[in-house]
Design an enzyme around this catalytic site. Structure first.
Site, PDB file in Angstrom:
ATOM      1  CE  LYS A 124     -11.000  -7.084 -19.009  1.00 38.57           C
ATOM      2  NZ  LYS A 124     -10.014  -8.006 -18.471  1.00 38.57           N
ATOM      3  NE  ARG A 155      -1.383 -15.731 -17.463  1.00 38.09           N
ATOM      4  CZ  ARG A 155      -1.652 -14.437 -17.450  1.00 38.09           C
ATOM      5  NH1 ARG A 155      -2.453 -13.907 -18.366  1.00 38.09           N
ATOM      6  NH2 ARG A 155      -1.109 -13.653 -16.574  1.00 38.09           N
ATOM      7  CG  HIS A 206      -8.115  -3.451 -17.304  1.00 41.40           C
ATOM      8  ND1 HIS A 206      -7.261  -4.416 -16.854  1.00 41.40           N
ATOM      9  CD2 HIS A 206      -7.476  -2.270 -17.067  1.00 41.40           C
ATOM     10  CE1 HIS A 206      -6.162  -3.865 -16.368  1.00 41.40           C
ATOM     11  NE2 HIS A 206      -6.279  -2.550 -16.489  1.00 41.40           N
ATOM     12  CG  ASP A 235      -6.435  -9.180 -12.371  1.00 38.33           C
ATOM     13  OD1 ASP A 235      -6.642  -9.851 -13.391  1.00 38.33           O
ATOM     14  OD2 ASP A 235      -5.721  -8.153 -12.370  1.00 38.33           O
ATOM     15  CG  ASN A 239      -5.747 -11.763 -21.020  1.00 39.48           C
ATOM     16  OD1 ASN A 239      -6.562 -12.415 -20.384  1.00 39.48           O
ATOM     17  ND2 ASN A 239      -4.711 -11.197 -20.447  1.00 39.48           N
TER      18      ASN A 239
HETATM   19  O1  DOR Z   1      -1.869  -7.278 -13.971  1.00 45.34           O
HETATM   20  C1  DOR Z   1      -2.615  -7.765 -14.803  1.00 45.34           C
HETATM   21  N1  DOR Z   1      -2.259  -8.833 -15.546  1.00 45.34           N
HETATM   22  N2  DOR Z   1      -3.830  -7.212 -15.014  1.00 45.34           N
HETATM   23  C2  DOR Z   1      -4.652  -7.619 -16.006  1.00 45.34           C
HETATM   24  O2  DOR Z   1      -5.764  -7.157 -16.073  1.00 45.34           O
HETATM   25  C3  DOR Z   1      -4.168  -8.626 -16.994  1.00 45.34           C
HETATM   26  C4  DOR Z   1      -3.226  -9.521 -16.330  1.00 45.34           C
HETATM   27  C5  DOR Z   1      -2.569 -10.563 -17.209  1.00 45.34           C
HETATM   28  O3  DOR Z   1      -3.269 -11.168 -18.020  1.00 45.34           O
HETATM   29  O4  DOR Z   1      -1.386 -10.831 -17.012  1.00 45.34           O
END
Ligand code: DOR
Length: 453
Positions: free
Chosen positions: A151, A71, A191, A316, A101
């Site tokens: 990714k 994050r 993914h 994950d 992300n």
């Molecule tokens: O459940 C998920 N949340 N799967 C993912 O691959 C992304 C992740 C997220 O970034 O919150």
């Protein structure tokens, strides 16, 4: 040999690279393991900075978690690299590979460098980062360094990181396959969920607020179709492929039949140990992508893991705040934290006879190091990096919310009674975690990656 005083671990049950155990001592010189022996004579060692009495404890190679979402930058209210790395250290995870992300997205050398700089200043464990593919296929995808891989979100994503059209995926899988150009052999991690199918089923099931519908909207078929497409493109271009968080029995069966030698795949503890029944007990806190599946899926995934069809365990780790997760479906975000509990969860499975401790460490350390080309990690042997965890396999303790170091402050496994909790975690020869305390001064290093040949 360095001129730094040594760290000596005495009288541990040491997991050796061949899967057997040795009762003995480990001499750590600087950031490396120097000697592993039944008894190390202190007079041989010279100056000793510290001795750890490991009587009753088991020494394992540190876990390497190949899929986490930490994050930072941009979403630090959920988690940051400092808190996440503390949760890693307390959970015996000495290295992590983090996803793109964040805000901004990690899609360029500059955004990658920003993450590396941040991690260098605050991570108590080692770190590596993925670069995110966008439909444009930016040149940095192949040249940015160091990255563990590219990714691709084939589904379950919105915005620039969603790449769900076959011609675009085909182009990305074909990029950089020239052995004389940078980025040759760079791993693609997917993914795998079919976004078109998810979109259509979201409309079909609109208005339903029972979170259990999540597993039907993003169903087994959506996962299988995307995994099939990724395999097809990987074969066409001979592209090194890794399938992230495989969740269905259908994909495990496909992999058992058709997995090429250059493809790896992983499963999460959640997809092994939780199933759709979890919606009844923890509601939206059980919501993740890809979703939890049936008990039959869990059983097939387990068998595929035991048989070597599935290569790694990843968490994950995807923290969201309690307030966010408490919103009614579908406003609740998908994702669960995991780095602090993954090793004890799997070691508990070993203690209960479902697998062996040596298998757990293959899935959580040595296979990951080999699969991502991370040098000098994944085993306890002279010359390798001193990334180690001393665990207590004799005591059971419950997962307690108040002991979670992730900023999100919860776990889907609260109340589970686990063994194999870390007592000491050592990162590059530094004690990063010790009996409940994080050593804030410890620092991990940037991981390096050798491309597949
Ligand atoms: O459940 C998920 N949340 N799967 C993912 O691959 C992304 C992740 C997220 O970034 O919150």
């Amino acid at each position: 040999m360095t001129d730094r005083p040594a760290l000596l671990i005495r009288n541990a049950q040491i997991l050796l690279p061949d899967g057997t155990f040795l009762q003995g001592d480990v001499w750590i010189d600087g950031d490396r393991i120097h000697r592993v022996a039944p008894e190390i004579d202190a007079t041989d060692v010279g100056e000793i900075a510290r001795e750890i009495d490991a009587t009753g404890l088991t020494l394992l190679p540190g876990a390497i978690d190949p899929q986490v979402h930490f994050r930072e930058p941009g979403l630090e209210y959920k988690e940051d690299l400092r808190t996440a790395s503390h949760a890693c250290a307390k959970g015996g995870v000495t290295s992590f590979l983090e996803m793109p992300n964040t805000k901004p997205l990690t899609t360029t050398q500059a955004t990658l460098q920003d993450k590396l700089d941040r991690a260098a200043s605050k991570c108590v464990v080692n770190y590596g980062f993925f670069i995110g593919a966008t439909a444009e296929g930016l040149p940095d995808l192949l040249t940015a360094n160091p990255v563990c891989g590219i990714k691709i979100f084939m589904g379950s994503m919105h915005g620039d990181l969603l790449v769900d059209e076959e011609p675009v995926l085909d182009r990305l899988f074909g990029m950089g396959q020239d052995p004389d150009r940078p980025g040759h052999g760079r791993l693609i991690a997917v993914h795998a969920e079919n976004q078109a199918r998810i979109r259509q089923r979201r409309e079909q099931f609109a208005g339903i607020t029972d979170p259990a519908i999540h597993s039907q909207i993003q169903d087994n078929q959506a996962a299988l179709e995307a995994t099939q497409l990724a395999l097809k493109l990987s074969r066409k271009h001979r592209r090194r492929l890794h399938i992230l968080h495989m969740s269905t029995g259908d994909e495990a069966i496909l992999m058992r039949q058709e997995k090429p030698a250059w493809v790896t795949c992983e499963v999460t503890p959640q997809h092994l140990l939780l199933d759709v029944g979890a919606y009844e007990t923890i509601g939206t806190f059980a919501q993740m992508n890809p979703p939890l599946r049936s008990p039959e899926d869990c059983a097939i995934l387990w068998q595929a893991l035991l048989d070597g069809v599935i290569d790694f365990i990843a968490t994950d780790h995807a923290p969201h705040t309690l307030e966010e997760k408490a919103q009614p479906y579908p406003n609740s975000p998908s994702g669960m934290p995991g780095v602090q509990t993954s090793l004890p969860l799997m070691l508990t499975q070993a203690a209960q006879g479902r697998c062996t401790v040596a298998q757990v460490m293959q899935w959580m350390s040595s296979n990951v190091a080999r699969g991502f080309g991370i040098p000098n990690k994944g085993a306890i042997a002279p010359g390798l990096d001193a990334d180690l965890v001393l665990v207590d396999l004799k005591t059971y303790r419950p997962v307690l919310r108040e002991e979670m170091l992730s900023k999100c402050g919860w776990s889907p496994f609260e109340g589970w009674n686990l063994t194999g909790w870390p007592v000491y975690t050592i990162v590059g020869g530094q004690v990063a975690y010790e009996q409940g305390q994080i050593n804030e001064a410890a620092r991990g290093r940037a991981l390096t990656f050798e491309p597949a040949t």
